[in-house]
Design a protein around this motif. Structure first.
Motif, PDB file in Angstrom:
ATOM      1  N   TRP A  12      -4.422 -44.087 -62.505  1.00 32.33           N
ATOM      2  CA  TRP A  12      -3.549 -43.975 -63.888  1.00 32.33           C
ATOM      3  C   TRP A  12      -2.786 -45.428 -63.805  1.00 32.33           C
ATOM      4  CZ3 TRP A  12      -4.575 -40.087 -67.097  1.00 32.33           C
ATOM      5  CH2 TRP A  12      -5.292 -39.180 -66.727  1.00 32.33           C
ATOM      6  N   LYS A  14       0.185 -47.486 -66.916  1.00 31.62           N
ATOM      7  CA  LYS A  14       1.167 -47.134 -67.336  1.00 31.62           C
ATOM      8  C   LYS A  14       0.499 -47.416 -68.847  1.00 31.62           C
ATOM      9  CE  LYS A  14       5.093 -46.398 -66.728  1.00 31.62           C
ATOM     10  NZ  LYS A  14       7.002 -45.923 -66.396  1.00 31.62           N
ATOM     11  N   SER A  18       4.319 -48.344 -73.632  1.00 30.27           N
ATOM     12  CA  SER A  18       5.519 -46.864 -73.110  1.00 30.27           C
ATOM     13  C   SER A  18       6.755 -48.059 -73.124  1.00 30.27           C
ATOM     14  CB  SER A  18       5.179 -46.680 -71.723  1.00 30.27           C
ATOM     15  OG  SER A  18       3.857 -46.243 -72.029  1.00 30.27           O
ATOM     16  N   ASP A  24       9.684 -42.691 -72.687  1.00 27.17           N
ATOM     17  CA  ASP A  24       8.567 -42.682 -73.743  1.00 27.17           C
ATOM     18  C   ASP A  24       7.424 -43.473 -72.598  1.00 27.17           C
ATOM     19  OD1 ASP A  24       9.789 -40.825 -75.013  1.00 27.17           O
ATOM     20  OD2 ASP A  24      10.364 -42.406 -75.752  1.00 27.17           O
ATOM     21  N   CYS A  25       6.770 -42.685 -71.116  1.00 29.05           N
ATOM     22  CA  CYS A  25       5.882 -42.910 -70.530  1.00 29.05           C
ATOM     23  C   CYS A  25       4.624 -42.187 -70.983  1.00 29.05           C
ATOM     24  CB  CYS A  25       6.013 -43.106 -69.036  1.00 29.05           C
ATOM     25  SG  CYS A  25       7.662 -44.145 -69.031  1.00 29.05           S
ATOM     26  N   VAL A  26       3.651 -43.088 -71.280  1.00 30.67           N
ATOM     27  CA  VAL A  26       2.362 -42.797 -71.504  1.00 30.67           C
ATOM     28  C   VAL A  26       1.215 -42.661 -70.196  1.00 30.67           C
ATOM     29  CG1 VAL A  26       0.097 -42.612 -72.947  1.00 30.67           C
ATOM     30  CG2 VAL A  26       2.610 -41.521 -73.787  1.00 30.67           C
ATOM     31  N   GLU A  27       0.698 -43.045 -69.252  1.00 31.97           N
ATOM     32  CA  GLU A  27      -0.668 -43.305 -68.477  1.00 31.97           C
ATOM     33  C   GLU A  27      -2.304 -43.430 -69.075  1.00 31.97           C
ATOM     34  OE1 GLU A  27       1.632 -43.651 -64.560  1.00 31.97           O
ATOM     35  OE2 GLU A  27       0.625 -41.972 -64.578  1.00 31.97           O
ATOM     36  N   ARG A  39      -2.217 -38.577 -69.866  1.00 34.01           N
ATOM     37  CA  ARG A  39      -1.102 -37.853 -69.589  1.00 34.01           C
ATOM     38  C   ARG A  39       0.621 -38.537 -69.045  1.00 34.01           C
ATOM     39  NH1 ARG A  39      -1.685 -38.606 -62.459  1.00 34.01           N
ATOM     40  NH2 ARG A  39      -0.554 -40.543 -62.561  1.00 34.01           N
ATOM     41  N   ASP A  40       1.507 -37.380 -69.121  1.00 33.67           N
ATOM     42  CA  ASP A  40       2.767 -37.717 -68.845  1.00 33.67           C
ATOM     43  C   ASP A  40       2.961 -38.520 -68.324  1.00 33.67           C
ATOM     44  OD1 ASP A  40       5.918 -38.285 -69.042  1.00 33.67           O
ATOM     45  OD2 ASP A  40       5.416 -36.652 -70.623  1.00 33.67           O
ATOM     46  N   SER A  41       3.378 -39.135 -67.026  1.00 35.32           N
ATOM     47  CA  SER A  41       3.791 -39.736 -66.637  1.00 35.32           C
ATOM     48  C   SER A  41       4.715 -39.438 -65.902  1.00 35.32           C
ATOM     49  CB  SER A  41       3.935 -41.488 -66.308  1.00 35.32           C
ATOM     50  OG  SER A  41       5.352 -41.720 -67.148  1.00 35.32           O
ATOM     51  N   LYS A  42       5.409 -38.467 -66.511  1.00 31.11           N
ATOM     52  CA  LYS A  42       6.956 -38.108 -65.574  1.00 31.11           C
ATOM     53  C   LYS A  42       6.500 -36.266 -65.585  1.00 31.11           C
ATOM     54  CE  LYS A  42       9.340 -38.295 -69.853  1.00 31.11           C
ATOM     55  NZ  LYS A  42       8.537 -38.672 -70.450  1.00 31.11           N
ATOM     56  N   ARG A  43       4.737 -36.230 -65.573  1.00 30.22           N
ATOM     57  CA  ARG A  43       4.393 -35.174 -65.253  1.00 30.22           C
ATOM     58  C   ARG A  43       3.059 -35.433 -64.764  1.00 30.22           C
ATOM     59  NH1 ARG A  43       4.727 -30.226 -69.216  1.00 30.22           N
ATOM     60  NH2 ARG A  43       3.405 -29.708 -66.947  1.00 30.22           N
TER      61      ARG A  43
END
Length: 64
Positions: A12, A14, A18, A24-27, A39-43
């Motif tokens: 993955w 980032k 983002s 607001d982090c999108v990977e 996916r959401d990098s925080k999850r």
């Protein structure tokens, strides 16, 4: 209907779109033929969405 790719070994990165502050982090994961996993990098253990590559290109093209 396409089968969902196995993402267990996905690498993955980032998205450059983002938030630099870590909010607001999108990977996305590269290397999957015809699809782009997101996916959401925080999850990182949460769900990932898998988009057709053509739809992802249209989405990213609309951000500029």
């Amino acid at each position: 209907m396409r089968s969902r790719p196995d993402l267990t070994s996905a690498t993955w990165r980032k998205s450059s779109y983002s938030n630099a502050g870590g909010g607001d982090c999108v990977e996305v994961a590269d290397g999957f033929t015809g699809v782009v996993p997101v996916r959401d990098s925080k999850r990182p253990n949460g769900p990932a969405l898998v988009f057709p590559a053509s739809a992802w290109q249209v989405f990213v093209g609309g951000l500029g």
